[in-house]
Motif scaffolding. Structure first.
Motif, PDB file in Angstrom:
ATOM      1  N   THR A  42       0.748  -0.947   0.044  1.00 23.63           N
ATOM      2  CA  THR A  42       0.149  -0.568   0.170  1.00 23.63           C
ATOM      3  C   THR A  42       0.523   1.412   0.073  1.00 23.63           C
ATOM      4  OG1 THR A  42      -0.212   0.414   2.617  1.00 23.63           O
ATOM      5  CG2 THR A  42      -1.626  -1.340   1.636  1.00 23.63           C
ATOM      6  N   ARG A  79      -4.061  -5.954  -6.197  1.00 22.51           N
ATOM      7  CA  ARG A  79      -5.384  -6.057  -5.481  1.00 22.51           C
ATOM      8  C   ARG A  79      -5.661  -5.281  -4.856  1.00 22.51           C
ATOM      9  NH1 ARG A  79      -1.283  -7.976  -1.693  1.00 22.51           N
ATOM     10  NH2 ARG A  79      -2.197  -7.664   0.458  1.00 22.51           N
ATOM     11  N   LEU A  80      -7.563  -5.738  -4.396  1.00 24.31           N
ATOM     12  CA  LEU A  80      -8.317  -3.877  -3.785  1.00 24.31           C
ATOM     13  C   LEU A  80      -8.311  -4.532  -1.781  1.00 24.31           C
ATOM     14  CD1 LEU A  80     -10.009  -2.792  -6.950  1.00 24.31           C
ATOM     15  CD2 LEU A  80      -7.711  -1.552  -5.202  1.00 24.31           C
ATOM     16  N   GLU A  81      -8.621  -4.223  -1.181  1.00 24.20           N
ATOM     17  CA  GLU A  81      -9.106  -4.740   0.157  1.00 24.20           C
ATOM     18  C   GLU A  81      -9.959  -3.991   0.951  1.00 24.20           C
ATOM     19  OE1 GLU A  81      -5.796  -5.942   2.798  1.00 24.20           O
ATOM     20  OE2 GLU A  81      -5.184  -7.568   1.721  1.00 24.20           O
ATOM     21  N   GLU A  82     -11.159  -4.765   0.950  1.00 28.62           N
ATOM     22  CA  GLU A  82     -11.603  -3.227   2.292  1.00 28.62           C
ATOM     23  C   GLU A  82     -11.347  -3.281   3.216  1.00 28.62           C
ATOM     24  OE1 GLU A  82     -15.929  -4.200   2.476  1.00 28.62           O
ATOM     25  OE2 GLU A  82     -16.191  -5.493   0.496  1.00 28.62           O
ATOM     26  N   ALA A  83     -11.795  -1.509   3.669  1.00 28.68           N
ATOM     27  CA  ALA A  83     -10.668  -1.814   5.168  1.00 28.68           C
ATOM     28  C   ALA A  83     -11.228  -0.414   5.358  1.00 28.68           C
ATOM     29  CB  ALA A  83      -9.534  -0.571   4.132  1.00 28.68           C
ATOM     30  N   GLY A  85     -14.198   0.838   5.453  1.00 32.56           N
ATOM     31  CA  GLY A  85     -15.496   1.679   4.898  1.00 32.56           C
ATOM     32  C   GLY A  85     -14.650   2.150   3.821  1.00 32.56           C
ATOM     33  N   GLY A  86     -13.965   1.824   3.698  1.00 27.75           N
ATOM     34  CA  GLY A  86     -12.790   2.017   1.891  1.00 27.75           C
ATOM     35  C   GLY A  86     -12.161   1.293   0.954  1.00 27.75           C
ATOM     36  N   THR A  87     -11.668   1.872   0.558  1.00 32.84           N
ATOM     37  CA  THR A  87     -10.986   0.707  -0.074  1.00 32.84           C
ATOM     38  C   THR A  87      -8.976   1.068  -0.065  1.00 32.84           C
ATOM     39  OG1 THR A  87     -12.019   0.626  -1.833  1.00 32.84           O
ATOM     40  CG2 THR A  87     -10.926  -0.021  -2.248  1.00 32.84           C
ATOM     41  N   ARG A  88      -8.465  -0.572   0.137  1.00 34.88           N
ATOM     42  CA  ARG A  88      -7.171  -0.215   0.278  1.00 34.88           C
ATOM     43  C   ARG A  88      -6.311  -1.204  -0.787  1.00 34.88           C
ATOM     44  NH1 ARG A  88      -5.845  -2.561   5.327  1.00 34.88           N
ATOM     45  NH2 ARG A  88      -5.969  -0.725   6.320  1.00 34.88           N
ATOM     46  N   LYS A  89      -5.231   0.280  -1.551  1.00 36.70           N
ATOM     47  CA  LYS A  89      -5.148  -0.603  -3.145  1.00 36.70           C
ATOM     48  C   LYS A  89      -3.488  -0.845  -2.362  1.00 36.70           C
ATOM     49  CE  LYS A  89      -6.863   3.118  -5.619  1.00 36.70           C
ATOM     50  NZ  LYS A  89      -6.835   4.292  -6.505  1.00 36.70           N
TER      51      LYS A  89
END
Length: 184
Positions: A42, A79-83, A85-89
């Motif tokens: 990230t 990859r993208l992960e939920e974090a 309430g947002g999205t972590r790239k």
């Protein structure tokens, strides 16, 4: 009367597009590529690793550098992960930068290997031209001129790209490591 006259042979060829060259103008970006070649990270993780490597950059600056590399096609979102309430790239490099100097004596030490390589490459390129010359010429005709060069070397560039991509394929499959391990 000339004070010095010397035939200067080509010893290096840099093949990259202008966007990639511009992206690599900054040494921090080369460090980021190196980090992202090893693992997806990230922006925050890149920031922390740069800090560990002695680069004091704000996260916004790190994000800018990653975006420049992404725009140049050298970094992708892995990859993208939920974090929260947002999205972590998570970003990963699709480009490996080698920035080495060979040891001084390497020219003499590798002379025989270079002769072998030249002979084998000449045969390979002859086969490539015989079997795929039309495709190489067709791609070369579609290429845009190099903005720095008066003399264009389209076919040479295409062949170098083919060789480079084949080496990349061997590296990605692990075959190159296996072949090199036999030399150790």
């Amino acid at each position: 009367m000339a004070l010095l006259e010397s035939d200067v042979p080509i010893r290096e060829v840099v093949t990259t597009d202008p966007e990639k060259a511009k992206a690599l103008e900054n040494d921090v970006r080369a460090k980021i590529l190196d980090m992202l070649a090893a693992e997806a990270m990230t922006i925050e993780e890149i920031h922390d690793e740069l800090h560990r490597r002695g680069e004091e950059k704000a996260e916004t600056t790190v994000r800018h550098h990653v975006n420049v590399l992404k725009d140049a096609g050298m970094v992708e979102i892995a990859r993208l992960e939920e974090a929260g309430g947002g999205t972590r790239k998570y970003y990963k490099s699709n480009t490996r930068v080698f920035s080495y100097d060979l040891p001084e004596r390497s020219t003499d030490q590798l002379a025989s290997a270079q002769d072998t390589t030249r002979e084998e490459l000449a045969a390979l390129i002859e086969t490539l031209v015989e079997q795929h010359g039309d495709e190489i010429a067709a791609v070369a005709r579609e290429m845009k001129p190099c903005e720095y060069c008066e003399t264009q070397h389209y076919e040479e560039f295409v062949v170098r790209e083919l060789l480079n991509r084949a080496l990349i394929d061997l590296g990605e499959t692990g075959d190159l490591d296996d072949l090199l391990a036999t030399a150790e």
